[in-house]
Design a protein around this motif. Structure first.
Motif, PDB file in Angstrom:
ATOM      1  N   GLU A 157       5.986  47.950  73.380  1.00 38.76           N
ATOM      2  CA  GLU A 157       4.709  48.591  73.810  1.00 38.76           C
ATOM      3  C   GLU A 157       3.679  48.489  72.840  1.00 38.76           C
ATOM      4  OE1 GLU A 157       1.697  50.641  75.847  1.00 38.76           O
ATOM      5  OE2 GLU A 157       3.376  49.492  76.453  1.00 38.76           O
ATOM      6  N   SER A 158       4.066  48.683  71.553  1.00 35.01           N
ATOM      7  CA  SER A 158       2.956  49.043  70.349  1.00 35.01           C
ATOM      8  C   SER A 158       3.594  47.865  69.132  1.00 35.01           C
ATOM      9  CB  SER A 158       2.905  50.112  69.800  1.00 35.01           C
ATOM     10  OG  SER A 158       4.090  50.683  69.114  1.00 35.01           O
ATOM     11  N   SER A 159       2.428  47.508  68.254  1.00 34.79           N
ATOM     12  CA  SER A 159       2.819  47.030  66.898  1.00 34.79           C
ATOM     13  C   SER A 159       3.928  47.600  66.161  1.00 34.79           C
ATOM     14  CB  SER A 159       1.606  46.577  66.085  1.00 34.79           C
ATOM     15  OG  SER A 159       0.874  47.687  65.787  1.00 34.79           O
ATOM     16  N   ASP A 160       3.838  48.974  66.109  1.00 31.97           N
ATOM     17  CA  ASP A 160       4.855  49.612  65.379  1.00 31.97           C
ATOM     18  C   ASP A 160       6.413  49.573  65.939  1.00 31.97           C
ATOM     19  OD1 ASP A 160       3.286  50.615  63.389  1.00 31.97           O
ATOM     20  OD2 ASP A 160       3.611  52.777  63.911  1.00 31.97           O
ATOM     21  N   ALA A 161       6.261  49.468  67.189  1.00 29.68           N
ATOM     22  CA  ALA A 161       7.537  49.220  68.074  1.00 29.68           C
ATOM     23  C   ALA A 161       8.049  47.912  67.798  1.00 29.68           C
ATOM     24  CB  ALA A 161       7.428  49.691  69.608  1.00 29.68           C
ATOM     25  N   GLU A 162       7.074  46.948  67.949  1.00 28.95           N
ATOM     26  CA  GLU A 162       7.613  45.569  67.364  1.00 28.95           C
ATOM     27  C   GLU A 162       8.134  45.435  66.009  1.00 28.95           C
ATOM     28  OE1 GLU A 162       5.611  41.024  67.829  1.00 28.95           O
ATOM     29  OE2 GLU A 162       4.248  43.039  67.450  1.00 28.95           O
ATOM     30  N   LEU A 163       7.533  46.058  65.207  1.00 31.84           N
ATOM     31  CA  LEU A 163       8.195  46.061  63.629  1.00 31.84           C
ATOM     32  C   LEU A 163       9.484  46.608  63.756  1.00 31.84           C
ATOM     33  CD1 LEU A 163       7.863  45.120  60.690  1.00 31.84           C
ATOM     34  CD2 LEU A 163       6.586  47.309  60.367  1.00 31.84           C
ATOM     35  N   ASN A 164       9.789  47.769  64.411  1.00 37.58           N
ATOM     36  CA  ASN A 164      10.615  48.657  64.380  1.00 37.58           C
ATOM     37  C   ASN A 164      12.006  47.753  65.094  1.00 37.58           C
ATOM     38  OD1 ASN A 164      12.352  50.806  64.043  1.00 37.58           O
ATOM     39  ND2 ASN A 164      12.472  51.060  65.990  1.00 37.58           N
ATOM     40  N   GLY A 165      11.553  46.838  66.172  1.00 40.41           N
ATOM     41  CA  GLY A 165      12.644  46.060  66.750  1.00 40.41           C
ATOM     42  C   GLY A 165      13.243  45.088  65.862  1.00 40.41           C
ATOM     43  N   LEU A 166      12.058  44.515  65.144  1.00 37.05           N
ATOM     44  CA  LEU A 166      12.542  43.541  63.700  1.00 37.05           C
ATOM     45  C   LEU A 166      13.832  44.318  62.694  1.00 37.05           C
ATOM     46  CD1 LEU A 166      12.440  40.782  62.753  1.00 37.05           C
ATOM     47  CD2 LEU A 166      10.285  41.352  61.447  1.00 37.05           C
ATOM     48  N   ILE A 195      16.737  31.697  69.156  1.00 37.58           N
ATOM     49  CA  ILE A 195      16.337  32.598  68.161  1.00 37.58           C
ATOM     50  C   ILE A 195      15.854  33.840  69.006  1.00 37.58           C
ATOM     51  CG2 ILE A 195      15.257  33.577  66.063  1.00 37.58           C
ATOM     52  CD1 ILE A 195      15.481  30.605  65.251  1.00 37.58           C
ATOM     53  N   LYS A 196      16.167  35.107  68.733  1.00 35.06           N
ATOM     54  CA  LYS A 196      15.537  36.304  69.514  1.00 35.06           C
ATOM     55  C   LYS A 196      14.079  36.606  68.912  1.00 35.06           C
ATOM     56  CE  LYS A 196      18.982  38.804  68.518  1.00 35.06           C
ATOM     57  NZ  LYS A 196      19.728  39.995  68.493  1.00 35.06           N
ATOM     58  N   GLN A 221      17.164  44.200  66.765  1.00 37.53           N
ATOM     59  CA  GLN A 221      16.804  43.946  68.091  1.00 37.53           C
ATOM     60  C   GLN A 221      16.295  42.323  68.211  1.00 37.53           C
ATOM     61  OE1 GLN A 221      14.970  47.038  70.521  1.00 37.53           O
ATOM     62  NE2 GLN A 221      14.866  48.009  68.735  1.00 37.53           N
ATOM     63  N   VAL A 222      15.375  41.990  67.344  1.00 39.45           N
ATOM     64  CA  VAL A 222      15.073  40.665  67.406  1.00 39.45           C
ATOM     65  C   VAL A 222      15.050  40.195  65.944  1.00 39.45           C
ATOM     66  CG1 VAL A 222      13.438  40.897  69.447  1.00 39.45           C
ATOM     67  CG2 VAL A 222      12.733  41.417  67.213  1.00 39.45           C
ATOM     68  N   ASP A 223      15.194  38.882  66.011  1.00 39.24           N
ATOM     69  CA  ASP A 223      15.137  38.033  64.649  1.00 39.24           C
ATOM     70  C   ASP A 223      13.846  37.636  63.969  1.00 39.24           C
ATOM     71  OD1 ASP A 223      18.159  38.090  64.714  1.00 39.24           O
ATOM     72  OD2 ASP A 223      18.043  36.420  66.165  1.00 39.24           O
ATOM     73  N   VAL A 224      12.823  37.346  64.914  1.00 34.82           N
ATOM     74  CA  VAL A 224      11.323  37.077  64.536  1.00 34.82           C
ATOM     75  C   VAL A 224      10.621  37.786  65.465  1.00 34.82           C
ATOM     76  CG1 VAL A 224       9.920  35.015  64.261  1.00 34.82           C
ATOM     77  CG2 VAL A 224      12.353  34.810  64.263  1.00 34.82           C
ATOM     78  N   VAL A 225       9.289  38.001  65.067  1.00 32.20           N
ATOM     79  CA  VAL A 225       8.104  38.762  65.981  1.00 32.20           C
ATOM     80  C   VAL A 225       6.919  37.811  65.804  1.00 32.20           C
ATOM     81  CG1 VAL A 225       9.080  40.995  66.111  1.00 32.20           C
ATOM     82  CG2 VAL A 225       7.475  40.137  63.884  1.00 32.20           C
ATOM     83  N   ILE A 226       6.223  37.787  66.757  1.00 30.23           N
ATOM     84  CA  ILE A 226       4.773  36.966  66.796  1.00 30.23           C
ATOM     85  C   ILE A 226       4.000  37.952  66.853  1.00 30.23           C
ATOM     86  CG2 ILE A 226       4.996  36.464  69.233  1.00 30.23           C
ATOM     87  CD1 ILE A 226       3.545  33.969  68.659  1.00 30.23           C
ATOM     88  N   ARG A 254      13.195  37.735  59.883  1.00 33.43           N
ATOM     89  CA  ARG A 254      14.224  38.246  58.955  1.00 33.43           C
ATOM     90  C   ARG A 254      14.421  37.071  57.710  1.00 33.43           C
ATOM     91  NH1 ARG A 254      18.976  39.075  60.187  1.00 33.43           N
ATOM     92  NH2 ARG A 254      19.200  38.276  62.471  1.00 33.43           N
ATOM     93  N   LYS A 255      14.644  37.400  56.687  1.00 29.13           N
ATOM     94  CA  LYS A 255      14.772  36.559  55.787  1.00 29.13           C
ATOM     95  C   LYS A 255      16.252  35.830  55.863  1.00 29.13           C
ATOM     96  CE  LYS A 255      12.234  38.123  51.669  1.00 29.13           C
ATOM     97  NZ  LYS A 255      12.073  38.470  50.308  1.00 29.13           N
ATOM     98  N   GLY A 256      16.223  34.352  55.842  1.00 27.35           N
ATOM     99  CA  GLY A 256      17.377  33.691  56.243  1.00 27.35           C
ATOM    100  C   GLY A 256      17.402  33.102  57.605  1.00 27.35           C
TER     101      GLY A 256
END
Length: 282
Positions: A186-195, A161-162, A199-204, A145-147
């Motif tokens: 579970e999926s890349s879409d779910a990961e992006l939605n978490g961002l 950081i989450k 739910q999280v601040d960063v994803v890998i 997320r920006k910032g």
């Protein structure tokens, strides 16, 4: 769409399986599919179903494979189409859990002939799968997320950081190896939605997938790549270990031919972007 419902996709088939359907399929495969594979061939290549090359993948994972309308499209899809064309077959795609793909369970059960799922070749996976020659180099990206200041996994760990990751992937393995207990999706879409939902601040995630996400102006307005993790990963297609050497040879042949005649470069630029010179020579 409802799980378990098949969708015709430009001559391909996508089927999302419920646990009950999967269990039934695995049971039937033990008695039926192995016999069918032994008798159904195309040029010596063993097939789950006569006349088609059945591919297991995990959707969505753009730009490698994703749904566009009623079609399944992507870099992996186009490359496996080249294999199918060389064998005089049509590709059919089955949407499966990445876990059952990477462990070889789907291939062993006769669900599909080949696995094409943006899958990194690892020593652990090579114990269960027979991989093709590598067809793509990939590293990990940190999308924040920006910032949020997260240039490295070290920053994420020290700053508490989450971090989000996709389950059963090398990105998640990389995070865990750095001592980070990431939130698994579970999926890349779910990961992006978490961002998106904080739910999280960063994803890998694999760098090309992140770049695909950022093509959406809504994502680009909120998120940015703050760092990369050089993992030296290489993607490969896979067949049943020890069970389909002629298909593996056909895949390797198609990849080599595509790199020699310019088709690989064309597809790379169509789906990924500008292609580094070293990608052709590998």
């Amino acid at each position: 769409m409802p799980k378990g419902s098949p969708v015709s996709t430009h001559g391909r088939l996508v089927r999302r399986s419920t646990p009950l359907v999967l269990a039934a399929a695995l049971t039937l495969s033990a008695t039926a599919c192995s016999k069918e594979q032994a008798t159904t061939t195309a040029g010596g290549v063993k097939l789950v179903k006569s006349g088609q090359l059945t591919t297991c993948t995990h959707l969505p994972y753009a730009p490698f494979q994703s749904e566009k309308g009623k079609k399944i499209v992507g870099f992996d899809v186009d490359l496996i189409d080249l294999v199918a064309d060389d064998l005089g077959l049509k590709q059919q795609i089955v949407d499966k859990s990445f876990e059952t793909i990477k462990t070889g369970a789907d291939l062993n059960a006769g669900v599909c002939d080949v696995a094409a799922a943006g899958m990194t070749i690892t020593p652990e996976r090579k114990q269960h799968l027979a991989f093709s020659t590598p067809y793509f180099d990939a590293n990990q990206a940190l999308l924040s997320r920006k910032g949020v200041k997260a240039k490295s996994l070290g920053d994420i760990k020290s700053g508490k950081i989450k971090l989000g990751s996709q389950s059963a992937t090398t990105g998640e393995d990389t995070a865990h190896a750095a001592g980070i207990d990431s939130k698994s999706f579970e999926s890349s879409d779910a990961e992006l939605n978490g961002l998106r939902t904080s739910q999280v601040d960063v994803v890998i995630q694999d760098y090309p997938v992140v770049q695909e996400w950022l093509k959406d102006p809504a994502n680009a307005a909120k998120f940015t790549v703050t760092g990369t993790v050089q993992t030296g990963e290489k993607y490969g297609f896979a067949v049943r270990k020890g069970g389909n050497p002629k298909l593996l040879a056909a895949i390797d042949k198609a990849i080599k031919k595509a790199k020699q005649d310019g088709t690989y470069k064309k597809l790379y630029e169509k789906w990924i972007g500008p292609m580094p010179a070293e990608a052709v020579s590998q």
